[in-house]
Design a protein around this motif. Structure first.
Motif, mmCIF file in Angstrom:
data_model
loop_
_atom_site.group_PDB
_atom_site.id
_atom_site.type_symbol
_atom_site.label_atom_id
_atom_site.label_comp_id
_atom_site.label_asym_id
_atom_site.label_seq_id
_atom_site.Cartn_x
_atom_site.Cartn_y
_atom_site.Cartn_z
ATOM 1 N N CYS A 1 0.549 11.748 -9.066
ATOM 2 C CA CYS A 1 -0.089 11.378 -7.804
ATOM 3 C C CYS A 1 -1.430 10.732 -8.129
ATOM 4 O O CYS A 1 -2.231 11.289 -8.886
ATOM 5 N N LEU A 2 -1.703 9.562 -7.573
ATOM 6 C CA LEU A 2 -2.952 8.869 -7.896
ATOM 7 C C LEU A 2 -4.174 9.666 -7.443
ATOM 8 O O LEU A 2 -5.210 9.654 -8.116
ATOM 9 N N ASP A 3 -4.068 10.374 -6.328
ATOM 10 C CA ASP A 3 -5.196 11.194 -5.886
ATOM 11 C C ASP A 3 -5.434 12.355 -6.842
ATOM 12 O O ASP A 3 -6.579 12.668 -7.198
ATOM 13 N N ARG B 1 0.829 -1.203 0.000
ATOM 14 C CA ARG B 1 0.000 0.000 0.000
ATOM 15 C C ARG B 1 0.866 1.257 0.000
ATOM 16 O O ARG B 1 1.966 1.284 0.559
ATOM 17 N N LEU B 2 0.335 2.304 -0.594
ATOM 18 C CA LEU B 2 1.082 3.545 -0.746
ATOM 19 C C LEU B 2 1.540 4.118 0.587
ATOM 20 O O LEU B 2 2.642 4.659 0.687
ATOM 21 N N ARG C 1 -2.272 -3.549 -8.068
ATOM 22 C CA ARG C 1 -3.483 -4.147 -7.519
ATOM 23 C C ARG C 1 -3.840 -3.602 -6.146
ATOM 24 O O ARG C 1 -5.013 -3.529 -5.776
ATOM 25 N N ALA C 2 -2.833 -3.198 -5.384
ATOM 26 C CA ALA C 2 -3.088 -2.701 -4.029
ATOM 27 C C ALA C 2 -3.512 -1.239 -4.009
ATOM 28 O O ALA C 2 -4.115 -0.785 -3.016
ATOM 29 N N ASN C 3 -3.233 -0.483 -5.079
ATOM 30 C CA ASN C 3 -3.384 0.968 -4.980
ATOM 31 C C ASN C 3 -4.222 1.646 -6.054
ATOM 32 O O ASN C 3 -4.862 2.668 -5.778
ATOM 33 N N MET C 4 -4.232 1.146 -7.275
ATOM 34 C CA MET C 4 -4.826 1.898 -8.368
ATOM 35 C C MET C 4 -6.313 2.155 -8.169
ATOM 36 O O MET C 4 -6.767 3.305 -8.144
ATOM 37 N N LEU D 1 4.939 7.760 -8.092
ATOM 38 C CA LEU D 1 3.630 7.591 -7.458
ATOM 39 C C LEU D 1 3.764 7.463 -5.948
ATOM 40 O O LEU D 1 3.039 8.109 -5.185
ATOM 41 N N GLN D 2 4.698 6.632 -5.484
ATOM 42 C CA GLN D 2 4.829 6.451 -4.042
ATOM 43 C C GLN D 2 5.468 7.660 -3.382
ATOM 44 O O GLN D 2 5.171 7.982 -2.228
ATOM 45 N N SER D 3 6.326 8.377 -4.119
ATOM 46 C CA SER D 3 6.918 9.587 -3.565
ATOM 47 C C SER D 3 5.883 10.691 -3.417
ATOM 48 O O SER D 3 5.928 11.477 -2.457
#
Length: 571
Positions: free
Chosen positions: A131-133, A75-76, A218-221, A106-108
């Protein structure tokens, strides 16, 4: 340079951390993406280690780092915790500069947008990873306002992101990596990404790294895109757009200023991986410029706008162009034979929100232009945009025009453009970050007239020069546009010379022509707007006024008619 290894514990995972360079220097923390390890940064790290403390680590599940027990371990929030743990271990007393690529970005972003992140992170340079958000809000905005442009953006990015859907299908993606793609990955990088083969890349652990890393998607998108959070940051961010990225579209960063008040936008002419693997000096240069600015406590240059050079900017189209770029918060370097006029333009640039700098330069003097280019590069950097605007007017038939008059017109209108393209084009190509060159031609370039022999010849040469240069610089990501105005109300008419006339007749003719151009009333600001648009769109040839457009169309439909019209004694 010696690379040392240590282990850092974070949330039950042992992370392999690699350091090089002087620990007393500012620390740069490089975060790799999928399916890479810290080795993807080898060349960039070597470049930066000359004046930075460079730190890399294998993210959880990759390379020499530990592997989470299940999907939840990817997870992020845990990945962000890893980044902070490494930063604390390698630089406990000083904030670090984060540089990240792909999934590393993305994780940064997750770490950078944490409240209070600015206390541990001095800056953030991101490549090929939104950033995914932010992306979730980007998608929602376009679905709420389904304009043709928004729908096209959604469709294009959806096509670019096809692999994300594949990664969510059971068994498919792991099987592809296990039974062929890992072995073929060097050819994929070479043929599709234009990456030169090198020892040690891809890494020996690629197959298991790629299979495990699927859990990142799979855990984050889906959770992040379905329920995006408000994620602003006070950390200064440098967004490096890779022009030939097959996976991340440039328009994904539209509106990013909403979340990042201190945002610097830069571009690199590279594919998704070739920037790191084949253009390490260019990447290192971008990072070094940004970290130096942050370490010195300097404000962003012109609020992160482009660096633009405009010749002949003391008045007319040159000044209007400088001011048009100033409205984009650009740093604008202007030059003119009239230094006071150039200084006035620079002052107006600053008043409009840009940063203006003025120089006196004779564009017809090749060594002077070379020196000017070096001065600009040293004092301000390599420009993103060059506008070769300086020019003079002259009217006269071929038999009337003296050799001295021919020389004067060609020296400024043609050689001035050649000198600018050569001096600044070489700097742009060497930098490797793309750019754009704008050359001011004229409708006279394709509209022959017996009374404009020297002027029309010089402008036709500029048009052809632009076509040739465009072909040469395309591989460097440098665009070239030729702008072809028609009758524009500028002071060029008040300085235009006429063959075969004495000084009194010259002055009277200048007054008549100036009055005619004033009645036409086409302002230089409209030409400037077309120049800015050409830089944005990459349009190669831009006729501006109605007569310029009509002449270009007529020249294609009936060249013979234009040749007959050239016999008219215009003016």
């Amino acid at each position: 340079m010696t690379v040392t290894r240590r282990t850092v514990s974070s949330a039950g995972i042992e992370l392999a951390v690699f350091e090089q360079g002087d620990p007393e220097r500012p620390t740069v923390l490089l975060v790799h993406g999928y399916p890479d390890t810290h080795r993807v940064w080898d060349e960039v790290a070597e470049e930066l280690a000359a004046d930075h403390h460079v730190v890399r680590y294998d993210v959880r599940g990759a390379g020499e780092s530990g592997v989470p027990a299940d999907r939840a371990g990817y997870r992020l929030e845990l990945l962000a915790r890893d980044l902070f743990a490494v930063a604390e271990a390698v630089s406990p007393d000083r904030p670090v500069h984060v540089v990240a690529h792909d999934w590393g970005s993305l994780q940064s972003w997750e770490a950078v947008t944490e409240p209070g992140a600015e206390r541990r992170l001095a800056s953030y340079t991101t490549m090929s990873g939104p950033c995914l958000d932010h992306m979730g809000h980007w998608i929602r905005h376009r679905l709420r306002r389904p304009t043709p442009r928004h729908l096209r953006q959604l469709l294009v990015q959806g096509v670019h992101s096809w692999y994300i859907t594949a990664f969510h299908l059971p068994y498919l993606a792991p099987g592809v990596w296990k039974f062929g793609l890992a072995r073929a990955w060097p050819r994929v990088l070479r043929d599709l990404e234009k990456v030169s083969p090198r020892p040690g890349h891809p890494q020996a652990t690629l197959r298991q790294d790629a299979v495990r890393g699927i859990e990142l998607y799979r855990a984050n998108m889906r959770p992040a895109l379905r329920h995006p959070r408000e994620r602003p940051t006070r950390v200064p961010v440098q967004l490096v757009t890779l022009r030939r990225d097959r996976y991340v579209s440039p328009f994904l960063s539209e509106g990013l200023e909403r979340w990042v008040p201190d945002l610097t936008r830069r571009e690199l002419n590279a594919t998704h991986w070739s920037g790191l693997l084949d253009q390490a000096p260019a990447v290192a240069s971008l990072v070094r410029e940004f970290t130096t600015r942050i370490e010195r406590g300097e404000p962003p240059a012109a609020a992160g706008g482009p660096l633009v050079v405009v010749t002949g900017a003391g008045s007319g189209i040159g000044r209007a162009t400088a001011l048009a770029f100033a409205e984009q918060r650009a740093t604008v370097v202007v030059c003119d034979l009239d230094l006071e006029a150039a200084r006035r333009t620079a002052e107006l640039v600053t008043l409009l929100g840009g940063a203006g700098h003025a120089y006196r330069v004779d564009v017809s003097d090749g060594p002077a232009m070379d020196a000017f280019a070096q001065t600009v590069a040293t004092a301000h950097g390599v420009p993103d945009v060059l506008v070769n605007n300086a020019g003079i007017g002259h009217s006269g038939t071929f038999l009337q025009t003296t050799e001295k008059e021919w020389q004067r017109v060609l020296d400024v209108n043609l050689w001035g453009v050649i000198h600018g393209c050569r001096a600044f084009g070489a700097l742009m190509a060497e930098r490797g970050q793309g750019g754009h060159i704008v050359n001011l031609a004229s409708a006279a370039a394709y509209l022959p007239s017996k009374v404009l022999a020297a002027y029309a010849t010089s402008k036709a040469a500029v048009l052809m020069l632009s076509d040739c240069l465009r072909a040469e610089l395309a591989d460097h990501g440098i665009g070239v546009s030729a702008i072809c105005p028609g009758i524009v109300n500028t002071n060029i008419t008040r300085t235009t010379t006429f063959s075969g006339l004495d000084s009194a007749e010259q002055a009277a003719k200048q007054a008549r022509v100036s009055k005619m151009y004033a009645r036409r009333g086409f302002p230089p600001e409209k030409v400037a707007a077309e120049i800015v648009k050409a830089v944005r769109t990459g349009r190669p040839v831009v006729p501006v006024t109605v007569e310029a457009k009509a002449a270009r169309l007529l020249g294609r439909l009936s060249p013979a008619l234009l040749r007959r019209a050239a016999r008219i004694n215009a003016g």
